[in-house]
Each structure stands twice: as C-alpha cells, then as structure tokens.
Design an enzyme around this catalytic site. Structure first.
Site, mmCIF file in Angstrom:
data_model
loop_
_atom_site.group_PDB
_atom_site.id
_atom_site.type_symbol
_atom_site.label_atom_id
_atom_site.label_comp_id
_atom_site.label_asym_id
_atom_site.label_seq_id
_atom_site.Cartn_x
_atom_site.Cartn_y
_atom_site.Cartn_z
ATOM 1 N N HIS A 1 0.835 -1.206 0.000
ATOM 2 C CA HIS A 1 0.000 0.000 0.000
ATOM 3 C C HIS A 1 0.868 1.254 0.000
ATOM 4 C CE1 HIS A 1 0.346 0.848 4.422
ATOM 5 N NE2 HIS A 1 0.380 -0.461 4.540
ATOM 6 N N ASP B 1 -0.218 4.398 0.980
ATOM 7 C CA ASP B 1 -0.548 5.409 1.987
ATOM 8 C C ASP B 1 0.215 5.166 3.279
ATOM 9 O OD1 ASP B 1 -2.218 3.084 2.443
ATOM 10 O OD2 ASP B 1 -3.354 4.273 3.886
ATOM 11 N N ASP C 1 6.092 1.736 6.622
ATOM 12 C CA ASP C 1 4.793 1.086 6.489
ATOM 13 C C ASP C 1 3.959 1.927 5.526
ATOM 14 O OD1 ASP C 1 2.461 -0.332 6.784
ATOM 15 O OD2 ASP C 1 2.095 0.279 8.851
ATOM 16 N N GLU D 1 -4.992 1.755 2.721
ATOM 17 C CA GLU D 1 -4.975 0.551 3.564
ATOM 18 C C GLU D 1 -5.042 0.920 5.040
ATOM 19 O OE1 GLU D 1 -2.967 -2.704 5.947
ATOM 20 O OE2 GLU D 1 -2.500 -0.578 5.747
ATOM 21 N N ASP E 1 4.105 -6.403 3.694
ATOM 22 C CA ASP E 1 3.630 -5.453 4.698
ATOM 23 C C ASP E 1 3.942 -5.959 6.110
ATOM 24 O OD1 ASP E 1 2.384 -3.161 5.645
ATOM 25 O OD2 ASP E 1 0.336 -3.925 5.400
ATOM 26 N N HIS F 1 4.068 3.576 12.508
ATOM 27 C CA HIS F 1 3.077 4.584 12.914
ATOM 28 C C HIS F 1 3.635 5.538 13.977
ATOM 29 C CE1 HIS F 1 -0.661 2.020 11.576
ATOM 30 N NE2 HIS F 1 0.382 1.866 10.767
#
Length: 416
Positions: free
Chosen positions: A83, A85, A146, A180, A203, A387
C-alpha cells in the site's frame, strides 16, 4: 542480498518516503486524500521505464502492472501487493529520511527533536543491524516504512527481473493500493484488472516472519442520546450524553480485554474516539479476535456494560449500538490453499532465513483480498516501530526481501 546485484531498494525507498501520502480516516472519498495519486503516478512512470506491460493507474489511485512470463511452462499468475498510503497516527508531511551507514549499535538520537530516541532497550531488533545500514526519519514525522518499504522492495524486484531474464518465472502482477491504513485498501479495487491466481502482500516486520493469520475485526459505534436543557435551569432535566460516554469508557475492565493488557492470541475491545455534545455523543470501538465467533461475545459483553451504565445514569437517555464488519482472519481462506504458504517457505529457506510463522495482531490488504477470492499471505519488509516517529527499517532486511521474492517466483515456475 542477491549476489552480484546492485540493489536499488534503498535509493527508491529514500525517495518514496519524502512524498506525503497520508490517508484520512474522516474522508468519504476514494482515495481519501488526493496526494496519494502523486506517488501512484510516479511509480507508474518508473514501471513503464522498466518495460513492464499494462501499467496504469485509475482515478482511485490503484496501480496495476504486469511482468510478462518468460517461461514456456503454464505457471499460476501471482501478484505482489503493497500500500502507498501512510498512517494518520503521526505526521507524514516533510519526511526527512536519514541513512545511518554502518550502524554503530548505540541508541539513536533523532536530530530534529532530540527527545526522540530510538533505543536498544525499546527496540532490541536493532542489535541485528549493528554494522549494517538503517534508515530513520528525523524526529518530527513517521518514516513511512509502512508500507513504502514494501513498495520499494517490489519495485526493486521488478528492476531485478527485467535486467536478469535468466530468472525463469510466470506472469507476475504488481498492485499498489491506497487507503490501507484507514481500512479502505480494497474498497474500489478491480480484481479482474489484477488478474492473478494468488497474491502476497509485502507489509510485515522482521526478516523471516511469514504471516498467514490476522485478527478478525469489527467496528462498534455506541451513540448516546441524552436530554438537553438550559444549564441554568437543568436540575432534574439535563441528562449529559458526554458524561455517560465517559462513564461507559471508565466501566471497561482495567486489567484485561484491551490492547495494552493483551498479547499473542488474546482479543480485545478498544475505544478509539469519543465525539459529541451534551445532547448526543458517540464512542467508536474496534473489536479484535483471531476467532471470528468470539467477536459476537465481545460485542455482547460491551453492549451489556454500556446498558448497565445507561440504566444507572438515567432511564430517559437511550443508546444505539451498531456493529460494522471490517475484515476477517485470512487463515480461514489460506488453509484451503496450502501451497501458497509452502512455496513461500521454500523461498525463505533458499534465501537462508529462519522462518517465523506467526499471527498478525492486526490486518492487511491480504485479509480482504483473501476473502475476495485472491488468497494472500503477508511477507516481511523489515519495518519497525511503525506509525511513530521512531519508525525505522534495516537496509539488509529490504534487500533480503527482494531476494526472497526472486526465489519465490522461481519456486512457482519450478513447481509447474
């Protein structure tokens, strides 16, 4: 690392993370943010330059591409997916990646905010990278490993296969998805355009991890309807929905049933947002468990807790309890396609890796893809501390992931 091959994964990753692709959970558009299209378009141009076929992006920011087969064998079509994003949990604007060459094994103080320290105590996996290159952000943003590590790995694979035609493989599809991180990674996906029989998402975390099991997931929204009155004349009239919402959260168990008190195969119920005014308030929860049937038990327990609080506060207030399915444990599908995992394990072994087959305490696009008819486990990229402003990735892990994919396409060809 592939012997004799000059990897492009580091250079690509360092460029990709500087492009802001943060998704927006409050948006009802697809993609949730227009800026995701910038990376999708760039990747499309790079894939065209490599000579891939059927390269195109659509209005939803999905990117589809094909590496044609170079074998006479009839090989199942496999897809590699990541992904584009990044998570809304931490800023992804003006990311400044730093390449720490020949990492010295010490704690890393991030230069743009020296209170941000990536420590060996908090991240013991750092010790595996002493003497090797790692990449961090500067301290003000997440890094975006990520899942731009996955994107860069797939792009480097495309570069490797197009420059090494001696590696025999069947037709390979490449898919990059938006949104995602906000649970919409497959919302507008055209599976016919993908055109694959099996898939693998890139991922995952530490080198050697191979994941064929995720949480099953629901969302719950509790809406509390209070009774409004002028605060100067509210005695025996006002029922404050905000206070009831706070009391429901406070009534949740303190030592179990939450992300901060569970690990391994334990599920949880987690409040993620409270919004509202005195008349009406909402609490949003995520509900997670590896056993799909347990979700209903969690939800019934939550509803009972909320109803008891509401009754205690006032019989004049009322509550709505809405459950929304999010995704389901991919293992329920993958168990019916054992060769997808078996071939991945062969590729890991050919790359000299010790396999760590473990469940994901979360979900990936692979969960939804599997239930859409495209069986799809998850492979590692090396990403760590995702994150967060402490996010980092080891260059050797990304290079090793490229090697695994190169072995994997040959395993599929060899077995056909």
């Amino acid at each position: 690392m592939i012997k004799g091959y000059e990897h492009t994964v580091t250079e690509r990753f360092m460029r990709y993370v500087t492009i802001d692709t943060q998704s927006d959970p409050e948006s009802d558009k697809h993609p949730s943010t227009e800026k995701q299209k910038h990376l999708s378009s760039l990747l499309a141009e790079e894939l065209k330059a490599l000579g891939l076929k059927d390269v195109h992006t659509d209005k939803y920011a999905y990117l589809y591409a094909t590496i044609p087969s170079n074998t006479s064998k009839k090989v199942p079509v496999i897809c590699f997916c990541s992904h584009i994003d990044t998570a809304p949990d931490c800023s992804g604007t003006n990311v400044k990646p730093i390449l720490h060459k020949n990492y010295n094994g010490k704690d890393i103080v991030l230069p743009d905010d020296t209170t941000q320290v990536i420590s060996k105590k908090d991240y013991p996996y750092l010790k595996e990278h002493k003497g090797h290159d790692i990449i961090t952000a500067s301290g003000l943003t997440l890094l975006g490993a990520d899942d731009k590590s996955g994107v860069a790995i797939i792009m480097d694979l495309a570069n490797y296969l197009t420059t090494h035609p001696e590696i025999k493989h069947g037709e390979i599809k490449i898919l990059f998805t938006p949104d995602e991180e906000v649970g919409q990674g497959t919302a507008m996906l055209d599976l016919k355009k993908v055109g694959a029989d099996y898939a693998y998402t890139l991922d995952g975390g530490e080198a050697g991890t191979l994941e064929d099991e995720t949480f099953s997931a629901d969302a719950v929204r509790i809406t509390i309807h209070g009774v409004i009155a002028h605060p100067g004349y509210a005695k025996n009239k006002l029922v404050n929905a905000i206070k009831i919402a706070g009391a429901i959260v406070d009534a949740l168990p303190k030592d179990e049933w939450s992300p901060e008190t569970t690990s391994k195969r334990k599920g949880f119920v987690h409040p993620v947002a409270i919004n509202g005014v005195a008349e009406k308030a909402t609490i949003d929860f995520i509900v997670r468990d590896f056993d799909t049937l347990e979700l209903k038990n969690h939800e019934e327990r939550l509803q009972t807790i909320a109803a008891k609080v509401l009754k205690k506060y006032s019989r004049r207030a009322r509550m709505e309890f809405k459950v929304t399915e999010q995704y389901r444990n991919m293992k329920e599908v993958l168990d019916h396609y054992p060769k997808v995992i078996s071939y991945a394990k062969q590729a890991y072994k050919r790359a000299g890796l010790k396999i760590e087959n473990e469940p994901i305490r979360g979900g990936t696009d692979g969960s939804r893809l599997s239930f859409m008819g495209l069986p799809c486990p998850n492979l590692f990229t090396g990403m760590q501390a995702i994150h967060s402003r402490h996010e980092w990735v080891g260059v050797k892990d990304m290079q090793k992931a490229v090697e695994v994919l190169a072995h994997l396409v040959h395993v599929w060809e060899d077995a056909s």
